[in-house]
Design an enzyme around this catalytic site. Structure first.
Site, PDB file in Angstrom:
ATOM      1  N   HIS A 169       0.821  -1.216   0.000  1.00  0.00           N
ATOM      2  CA  HIS A 169       0.000   0.000   0.000  1.00  0.00           C
ATOM      3  C   HIS A 169       0.851   1.261   0.000  1.00  0.00           C
ATOM      4  O   HIS A 169       1.919   1.300   0.606  1.00  0.00           O
ATOM      5  CB  HIS A 169      -1.048  -0.009   1.120  1.00  0.00           C
ATOM      6  CG  HIS A 169      -0.529   0.023   2.521  1.00  0.00           C
ATOM      7  ND1 HIS A 169      -0.289   1.205   3.197  1.00  0.00           N
ATOM      8  CD2 HIS A 169      -0.235  -0.974   3.399  1.00  0.00           C
ATOM      9  CE1 HIS A 169       0.125   0.925   4.436  1.00  0.00           C
ATOM     10  NE2 HIS A 169       0.173  -0.386   4.578  1.00  0.00           N
ATOM     11  N   ASP A 187      -0.253   4.356   0.883  1.00  0.00           N
ATOM     12  CA  ASP A 187      -0.602   5.386   1.869  1.00  0.00           C
ATOM     13  C   ASP A 187       0.081   5.140   3.204  1.00  0.00           C
ATOM     14  O   ASP A 187       0.474   4.021   3.532  1.00  0.00           O
ATOM     15  CB  ASP A 187      -2.122   5.496   2.046  1.00  0.00           C
ATOM     16  CG  ASP A 187      -2.771   4.217   2.553  1.00  0.00           C
ATOM     17  OD1 ASP A 187      -2.363   3.121   2.113  1.00  0.00           O
ATOM     18  OD2 ASP A 187      -3.695   4.305   3.393  1.00  0.00           O
ATOM     19  N   ASP A 189       5.914   0.743   7.602  1.00  0.00           N
ATOM     20  CA  ASP A 189       4.501   0.529   7.250  1.00  0.00           C
ATOM     21  C   ASP A 189       4.047   1.524   6.212  1.00  0.00           C
ATOM     22  O   ASP A 189       3.532   2.577   6.543  1.00  0.00           O
ATOM     23  CB  ASP A 189       3.654   0.630   8.524  1.00  0.00           C
ATOM     24  CG  ASP A 189       2.194   0.269   8.312  1.00  0.00           C
ATOM     25  OD1 ASP A 189       1.855  -0.247   7.236  1.00  0.00           O
ATOM     26  OD2 ASP A 189       1.387   0.510   9.213  1.00  0.00           O
ATOM     27  N   GLU A 221      -5.152   1.909   2.433  1.00  0.00           N
ATOM     28  CA  GLU A 221      -5.154   0.743   3.325  1.00  0.00           C
ATOM     29  C   GLU A 221      -5.327   1.196   4.762  1.00  0.00           C
ATOM     30  O   GLU A 221      -5.980   0.527   5.559  1.00  0.00           O
ATOM     31  CB  GLU A 221      -3.849  -0.052   3.170  1.00  0.00           C
ATOM     32  CG  GLU A 221      -3.853  -1.428   3.854  1.00  0.00           C
ATOM     33  CD  GLU A 221      -3.454  -1.399   5.336  1.00  0.00           C
ATOM     34  OE1 GLU A 221      -3.726  -2.391   6.038  1.00  0.00           O
ATOM     35  OE2 GLU A 221      -2.869  -0.393   5.805  1.00  0.00           O
ATOM     36  N   GLU A 222      -4.722   2.335   5.093  1.00  0.00           N
ATOM     37  CA  GLU A 222      -4.803   2.839   6.468  1.00  0.00           C
ATOM     38  C   GLU A 222      -6.154   3.518   6.739  1.00  0.00           C
ATOM     39  O   GLU A 222      -6.459   3.847   7.874  1.00  0.00           O
ATOM     40  CB  GLU A 222      -3.665   3.848   6.739  1.00  0.00           C
ATOM     41  CG  GLU A 222      -2.250   3.279   6.582  1.00  0.00           C
ATOM     42  CD  GLU A 222      -1.844   2.318   7.675  1.00  0.00           C
ATOM     43  OE1 GLU A 222      -2.675   1.996   8.544  1.00  0.00           O
ATOM     44  OE2 GLU A 222      -0.688   1.867   7.652  1.00  0.00           O
ATOM     45  N   GLU A 252       3.289  -6.031   4.241  1.00  0.00           N
ATOM     46  CA  GLU A 252       3.209  -5.333   5.529  1.00  0.00           C
ATOM     47  C   GLU A 252       4.432  -5.765   6.323  1.00  0.00           C
ATOM     48  O   GLU A 252       4.927  -6.877   6.136  1.00  0.00           O
ATOM     49  CB  GLU A 252       1.949  -5.738   6.306  1.00  0.00           C
ATOM     50  CG  GLU A 252       0.643  -5.248   5.707  1.00  0.00           C
ATOM     51  CD  GLU A 252       0.359  -3.767   5.957  1.00  0.00           C
ATOM     52  OE1 GLU A 252       1.114  -3.122   6.709  1.00  0.00           O
ATOM     53  OE2 GLU A 252      -0.633  -3.272   5.384  1.00  0.00           O
ATOM     54  N   HIS A 270       3.361   3.347  12.558  1.00  0.00           N
ATOM     55  CA  HIS A 270       2.572   4.441  13.169  1.00  0.00           C
ATOM     56  C   HIS A 270       3.310   5.182  14.298  1.00  0.00           C
ATOM     57  O   HIS A 270       2.705   5.981  14.994  1.00  0.00           O
ATOM     58  CB  HIS A 270       1.216   3.926  13.705  1.00  0.00           C
ATOM     59  CG  HIS A 270       0.367   3.229  12.682  1.00  0.00           C
ATOM     60  ND1 HIS A 270      -0.990   3.051  12.845  1.00  0.00           N
ATOM     61  CD2 HIS A 270       0.663   2.671  11.486  1.00  0.00           C
ATOM     62  CE1 HIS A 270      -1.477   2.396  11.788  1.00  0.00           C
ATOM     63  NE2 HIS A 270      -0.484   2.165  10.960  1.00  0.00           N
TER      64      HIS A 270
END
EC number: 3.5.1.130
Length: 375
Positions: free
Chosen positions: A72, A74, A96, A126-127, A150, A341
């Protein structure tokens, strides 16, 4: 055509660094999609397209099997200064999931014609609300195997993800009062706290002896209430995030919530109204598919030890596609999931480069195992 372009480790690191300089929160991935389209072109991919929701899809190689490598583009909000310190590369999305995404790009680029067809996908959102993957599963692509990028660490292959329910709960009390005479009415914020604690305790009951990967969890993530600093609140809204292990499903948990909300609102004598903001079913992949075997061999070749198959407590794009397409699927990628994150996110450069090698070897093993299976 097959390119003669050699991907050096230096180039692979430089491209990851470039991708980290593009700050791409959910639904603002366009610069990253254009950057990847450009790289795919340089690396000899064909049929490069950006679909109607912004996913990039590109094809490399030919013949069977058809393998999708999907990462992903994003990232979660919050900029992180891009810099190298020793073996660490810092930047939002380092773990991530731009390291897994770029590792997939370079692994896919290594596939020559007649060694299988790889579809490289950079997905949007995705997030957020999984707009990208939800659009992708509608396409008839005839994919045999899918891998999601991931951070799992390169010695771990993720075979299961929890499901997720996001719930909004609104508590209303009959009246508000002046804060100097709080006994005149119930307080919606305090009642919400009590309500959510009761809901959590009852929903999470009787789970002794379960591992973290198999726990049902309920976590409050947002709260909004009150109209003034000296008036007791009449309404309060809370949002919570429920993670559902693979031996349960959304429907039964929703039924439990419905019953519990009724019970608690009667006990507390408050009005309670809830709505479901998002639901994703849990998913567990087959442990014995050619895909898992290919990863085992790929990891052993590069790392000289067997990978661990893990159930993760998160929820990802694998849930959506795995539940819809019924094909072997796993999630894999370099990077530390505990970096995801965080305020100063980083990835190990060495691990990223080894991740590319594992994916390359895995694609070779998968071709061989797939052909053997068909005979």
């Amino acid at each position: 055509m097959d390119t003669n372009f050699t991907i050096t480790p230096r180039f692979a690191v430089k491209m990851l660094e470039k991708s980290l300089r593009l700050y791409t929160p959910s639904l603002s991935e366009k610069p990253m999609a254009e950057f990847l389209a450009d790289k795919c072109d340089d690396l000899g991919f064909e049929d490069i397209q950006i679909d109607e929701v912004g996913n990039i899809i590109a094809r490399k190689g030919s013949g069977s099997p058809k393998i999708m490598l999907c990462g992903h583009m994003d990232v979660v909000p919050g900029k992180v200064k891009v810099r190298k310190e020793g073996d660490a590369l810092y930047g939002r999305g380092a773990s991530d999931a731009k390291a897994p995404l770029m590792a997939m790009l370079f692994a896919a680029a290594s596939v020559q014609n007649n060694n299988g067809t790889v579809y490289f996908v950079g997905a949007v959102d995705e997030e957020g609300n999984a707009t990208g993957i939800k659009n992708l599963v509608k396409k008839e692509m005839g994919i045999d195997y899918a891998v999601f990028g991931e951070p799992s660490g390169i010695k771990q292959v993720t075979i299961a993800y929890k499901g997720r329910l996001a719930i909004n709960l609104k508590i209303s009390v009959e009246d508000s009062s002046h804060a100097s005479a709080p006994w005149l009415s119930k307080n919606a914020i305090q009642e919400s706290m009590i309500f959510v604690k009761e809901l959590k305790d009852r929903l999470e009951a009787n789970q002794e002896g379960r591992s973290k990967g198999m726990l049902l969890t309920i976590t409050m993530t947002e709260i909004k209430g009150g109209t003034s600093h000296n008036v007791t609140p009449k309404e309060c809204e809370t949002t919570f995030d429920i993670r559902i292990p693979v031996d349960m499903n959304c429907k039964t948990i929703e039924q439990k919530i419905s019953t519990l909300v009724k019970e608690i609102s009667q006990e507390r004598d408050v009005e309670a109204f809830y709505s479901i903001l998002d639901e994703t079913e849990p998913f567990e992949a087959s442990h014995t598919s050619p895909l898992v075997r290919a990863f085992t061999l790929g990891v052993m070749e590069v790392e000289h030890s067997r990978p661990t198959l893990i159930r993760k407590t998160g929820t990802g794009d694998m849930n959506v596609l795995g539940n819809q397409w019924s094909i072997p699927v796993v999630t894999y990628g370099p990077g530390d999931p505990h970096e995801a994150h965080t305020i100063d996110e980083k990835v190990s450069i060495d691990e990223y480069l080894r991740g590319i090698e594992v994916l390359k070897k895995t694609l070779q093993h998968l071709k061989r195992l797939h052909d053997k299976n068909i005979q």
